[in-house]
Design a protein around this motif. Structure first.
Motif, PDB file in Angstrom:
ATOM      1  N   PHE A  74     -20.769  14.218  -3.164  1.00 24.96           N
ATOM      2  CA  PHE A  74     -21.577  15.284  -3.765  1.00 24.96           C
ATOM      3  C   PHE A  74     -22.354  16.074  -2.709  1.00 24.96           C
ATOM      4  CE2 PHE A  74     -21.663  12.034  -7.330  1.00 24.96           C
ATOM      5  CZ  PHE A  74     -20.703  12.690  -8.088  1.00 24.96           C
ATOM      6  N   ILE A  75     -22.445  17.371  -2.924  1.00 30.31           N
ATOM      7  CA  ILE A  75     -23.214  18.235  -2.034  1.00 30.31           C
ATOM      8  C   ILE A  75     -24.251  18.994  -2.860  1.00 30.31           C
ATOM      9  CG2 ILE A  75     -23.115  20.076  -0.316  1.00 30.31           C
ATOM     10  CD1 ILE A  75     -20.143  19.509   0.011  1.00 30.31           C
ATOM     11  N   PRO A  76     -25.544  18.761  -2.601  1.00 30.80           N
ATOM     12  CA  PRO A  76     -26.567  19.512  -3.334  1.00 30.80           C
ATOM     13  C   PRO A  76     -26.374  21.007  -3.081  1.00 30.80           C
ATOM     14  CG  PRO A  76     -27.552  17.719  -2.065  1.00 30.80           C
ATOM     15  CD  PRO A  76     -26.121  17.818  -1.632  1.00 30.80           C
ATOM     16  N   ALA A  95     -16.556  22.407  -8.375  1.00 31.44           N
ATOM     17  CA  ALA A  95     -16.852  21.732  -9.645  1.00 31.44           C
ATOM     18  C   ALA A  95     -18.295  21.247  -9.553  1.00 31.44           C
ATOM     19  CB  ALA A  95     -15.904  20.559  -9.853  1.00 31.44           C
ATOM     20  N   TRP A  96     -19.080  21.537 -10.586  1.00 37.00           N
ATOM     21  CA  TRP A  96     -20.523  21.260 -10.524  1.00 37.00           C
ATOM     22  C   TRP A  96     -20.937  20.127 -11.447  1.00 37.00           C
ATOM     23  CZ3 TRP A  96     -23.196  23.380  -6.689  1.00 37.00           C
ATOM     24  CH2 TRP A  96     -22.732  24.572  -6.113  1.00 37.00           C
ATOM     25  N   VAL A  97     -21.604  19.131 -10.874  1.00 35.37           N
ATOM     26  CA  VAL A  97     -22.199  18.050 -11.662  1.00 35.37           C
ATOM     27  C   VAL A  97     -23.611  18.473 -12.031  1.00 35.37           C
ATOM     28  CG1 VAL A  97     -23.013  15.657 -11.632  1.00 35.37           C
ATOM     29  CG2 VAL A  97     -20.834  16.242 -10.559  1.00 35.37           C
ATOM     30  N   THR A  98     -23.903  18.442 -13.334  1.00 30.85           N
ATOM     31  CA  THR A  98     -25.234  18.884 -13.782  1.00 30.85           C
ATOM     32  C   THR A  98     -25.997  17.791 -14.524  1.00 30.85           C
ATOM     33  OG1 THR A  98     -24.263  19.723 -15.820  1.00 30.85           O
ATOM     34  CG2 THR A  98     -24.513  21.296 -14.010  1.00 30.85           C
ATOM     35  N   LEU A 105     -29.810  17.100 -14.113  1.00 27.85           N
ATOM     36  CA  LEU A 105     -30.256  17.012 -12.728  1.00 27.85           C
ATOM     37  C   LEU A 105     -31.180  18.177 -12.379  1.00 27.85           C
ATOM     38  CD1 LEU A 105     -26.900  16.058 -10.962  1.00 27.85           C
ATOM     39  CD2 LEU A 105     -28.646  14.553 -11.905  1.00 27.85           C
ATOM     40  N   ARG A 108     -28.215  20.994  -9.150  1.00 24.22           N
ATOM     41  CA  ARG A 108     -26.830  20.631  -9.426  1.00 24.22           C
ATOM     42  C   ARG A 108     -26.094  20.288  -8.127  1.00 24.22           C
ATOM     43  NH1 ARG A 108     -23.488  25.934 -11.377  1.00 24.22           N
ATOM     44  NH2 ARG A 108     -23.828  27.199  -9.515  1.00 24.22           N
ATOM     45  N   LEU A 109     -25.044  19.477  -8.268  1.00 22.86           N
ATOM     46  CA  LEU A 109     -24.291  18.961  -7.128  1.00 22.86           C
ATOM     47  C   LEU A 109     -22.857  19.462  -7.186  1.00 22.86           C
ATOM     48  CD1 LEU A 109     -25.398  15.196  -7.470  1.00 22.86           C
ATOM     49  CD2 LEU A 109     -26.376  16.890  -5.905  1.00 22.86           C
ATOM     50  N   VAL A 111     -19.021  18.860  -6.323  1.00 20.91           N
ATOM     51  CA  VAL A 111     -18.088  17.857  -5.829  1.00 20.91           C
ATOM     52  C   VAL A 111     -17.474  18.465  -4.563  1.00 20.91           C
ATOM     53  CG1 VAL A 111     -16.037  16.499  -6.312  1.00 20.91           C
ATOM     54  CG2 VAL A 111     -17.615  17.065  -8.167  1.00 20.91           C
TER      55      VAL A 111
END
Lengths: 478, 478
Positions: A74-76, A95-98, A105, A108-109, A111
């Motif tokens: 993951f990259i902030p 692709a964003w992890v929220t 979060l 968001r991070l 991928v």
């Protein structure tokens, strides 16, 4: 006789190359589509090729002092944004992890689409003195780039690769490492994959987001299209300035480091298929083939045949030839077709007549040549043939490459060649991105690279006619 | 003399075990914290241990017919929800991707916490007939479980592991594979990591979300706590029914498959540290150590010393001992401390006096024993010592394990033992989850497993006094 029914399920290369490619990928059981848009499943036969690529490349990296690490996936968002060009290049396809569990979060991070920013963050923490340099790190991982259109191995939302990231004290050291890795990539592709490469530098338009210069190796597929097969980037001190990566030199002065990155991916499997494959399926170079030889019994219920095949198989294994004994209840014809679809470099056939004559027949996948050989001498002969096949496959691919590069001296000729002749075109270029854009609009071809082997084949740009600066290799690309 | 200053930076194990652990991880340069919450950076020395674990485990898997594959890292929410217990176990700690580039996704995707659902989806597509069974797939990848609290190697939001997933025709075949993999794990840990394991079955409370039964190997750390080191799950046909994975048997009747999964992770590096480490740092078993021997010159500017060390180093390399020659300008004391912190199994010291006597001194990391040996015989002796060290480390760990397991016959005794004596307690259990809950509330200890080696040490449950069903191993766990 090869079972024609199996082979006929593969579309001919000449009829529809794209369909042929998809058929081979499927019939050779390399890959499967998944229910996740744009993501592929590497099946055992596809993944085994990647494992061989990894093993060989990894050993070559380590010989040059590279060490493996593993950084987070993951990259902030704020970290990705630190280098302006880089974020512009990669944020639109991240692709964003929220959410983490049920919690939204705070930041968001992404991928990782590539890990320059993470390595920079690490290097800014662990590099202090000239004694800490160079840092020569590599990681094997998967990366994600949200793709609209996908093709097995060539373009997918998630793919496997290695990414090397190095930090150096001087610009010269960084440039030396950039070129060293490009040469390592090209040597690997020639020696292991039997794929000749054209080495060169990317134009500014085609270079990596954030790089000072990008070097590339370009391969020619059987349809004449180019496949960018590996890239090596020199970042200069651009990332170092954005991430404040400094060290104290011997005079105790604070300096920025110079960085590189370089990567190869599972695209290489696509290259293997499209350079060497034929209408019967895959053709794998012996040095990268998970299985190098298939033993096929003919009339396996006849007396002595299975025992003979087992002995033969044992002798291949003892000689270090990666072999399988195909003793299922399928017909020999089915097995012949199967060995061809899978691209197994050699087949050993043994039936009652062979047994009586004390011989077996070795069949080359690449040429289909049948070579009768004494059972006792079969293992030695197989080893010799594997070396020969590896050599011949490279030479054939080199011959194909060399005979499909055309020089163009005026724009009409250039367009006609790109249009009508599969292959690359060499032509002079003024250095302006506008001409690259015009050429792309007119022909869909792009500048693949400015080859290291420069020649001055004309004085003016193929497109605008202004004074030429560089010889460029043009081609349609995957 | 070992440079004390370096070693003193490591907190004593007896003073603060948790701090000692963190100090060793940091000083041995195995890992670094990243700027992403809960995610770790595997530095070269940490990752090299994982590479050795991978190589050895992977070869063992393949000997049993397992094939490697790679499946997507994303799981659509609807797929994760197909098995009820499974989604309840994993959804609360999943990282969720909700955007691809600038587009909000129609369905959110979990970054895989484990891949049962993906393998089930694949198996439902590729399994048709009894001829397709068994399927024995494994993948090496990283997984994500959103953790609130993290500890290097033991608990982090992202970690590296392997996950095997198999499908079988019968319940018996699935159970056989489940146990086979557990035994493989235990053998690997004993032979390669020199860590003895207790094998057993998890209680229902502790089993994997969606499994019919979970088997585990449990190791004892130096502080007496348990580390679950590997698990192997038998799913019966539960997942097959949820995902409709069927095959036609020999009578052409449609049957559900039976499945297993099994995994080991980078936790094992935590186990290596906490089982073998001491107040000077890491102690690595020779078979898993990335570097097995460090050559340290004493007075390296003295005549002949560097030449002698180089010759010695070459002889170790020729003998297949993974060696480094520490020829930096640091003091010998610093190098001794460094070799101890890094846990390098052997050190070879060579100074002018040794040179005059035609000898060098080998120093064992595990016992610190100094063994003078002729220069000519040093490589053979080193190889012999590496075997001896591997053996002795396992035996010491086994002795520690065996002397820290206590039997309890009444609840007060049980609580006092758990409270005061580092180690595990064996006690009988009635089979009810309520007693497990009570014990956890009273002592923080959990049921580690019902050991395969069952004994009936009492007739009644240690907690409620009702008739006992099983002998359980209890302990506080990481």
């Amino acid at each position: 006789m090869v079972d024609k029914k199996l082979v006929e399920e593969i579309t001919s290369r000449e009829v529809d190359f794209a369909q042929w490619y998809t058929d081979v990928v499927k019939k050779a059981q390399l890959m499967d589509y998944s229910s996740i848009k744009g993501c592929m499943i590497f099946k055992p036969r596809g993944y085994a090729i990647w494992e061989n690529i990894q093993k060989s490349l990894d050993a070559r990296f380590k010989e040059t002092g590279v060490e493996n690490v593993y950084l987070p996936m993951f990259i902030p968002e704020s970290l990705l944004q630190k280098e302006k060009d880089h974020v512009e290049g990669f944020a639109p396809e991240a692709a964003w992890v929220t959410y983490g569990g049920n919690d939204e979060l705070v930041e968001r991070l992404a991928v990782r689409p590539t890990s320059e920013t993470l390595f920079c963050d690490l290097y800014s923490n662990i590099i202090h003195s000239y004694r800490d340099l160079p840092k020569l790190y590599n990681q094997w991982c998967s990366v994600v780039r949200w793709e609209k259109t996908t093709r097995p191995f060539l373009r997918s939302s998630e793919f496997l690769w290695q990414e090397g990231h190095t930090a150096h004290a001087t610009a010269e050291d960084a440039e030396e490492r950039t070129i060293m890795m490009l040469n390592l990539y090209a040597d690997f592709c020639e020696q292991e994959l039997a794929i000749p490469m054209i080495k060169g530098k990317k134009t500014d338009k085609e270079k990596f987001a954030g790089a000072e210069s990008t070097y590339t190796i370009e391969a020619m597929m059987h349809d004449g299209k180019a496949l960018q097969s590996g890239t090596s980037h020199n970042f200069g001190d651009g990332f170092a300035r954005a991430f404040d990566i400094t060290y104290s030199d011997k005079n105790n002065e604070l300096c920025y480091v110079y960085q590189t990155s370089w990567g190869m991916s599972t695209r290489l499997i696509g290259a293997l298929i499209m350079v060497h494959g034929d209408d019967s399926g895959l053709v794998l170079p012996p040095r990268i083939a998970p299985v190098q030889l298939m033993v096929v019994p003919i009339g396996q219920r006849k007396e002595g045949v299975m025992e003979g095949c087992q002995k033969l198989y044992d002798s291949f294994c003892d000689a270090g030839v990666k072999s399988v004994l195909e003793d299922s209840d399928k017909s020999p014809g089915w097995k012949f077709a199967e060995s061809e679809i899978r691209g197994i470099p050699l087949r050993a056939e043994l039936g009652p007549k062979d047994l009586a004559a004390g011989q077996c027949v070795l069949v080359r996948r690449d040429t289909r040549e049948k070579i009768p050989v004494s059972i006792d001498g079969a293992a030695d002969k197989a080893k010799e043939l594997l070396v020969q096949i590896q050599h011949d496959m490279l030479e054939r691919a080199r011959e194909f490459l060399n005979t499909h590069i055309y020089d163009a001296y005026d724009y009409e000729e250039f367009k006609a060649t790109i249009e009508n002749k599969p292959g690359f075109v060499r032509a002079m270029w003024c250095g302006n991105e506008e001409c690259e854009n015009t050429i792309k609009e007119d022909t869909t071809a792009t500048s693949r690279c400015m080859p290291f082997e420069q020649e001055r084949i004309a004085e003016s740009c193929i497109c605008c006619g202004k004074p030429a600066k560089k010889l460029v290799l043009w081609g349609k690309a995957y």
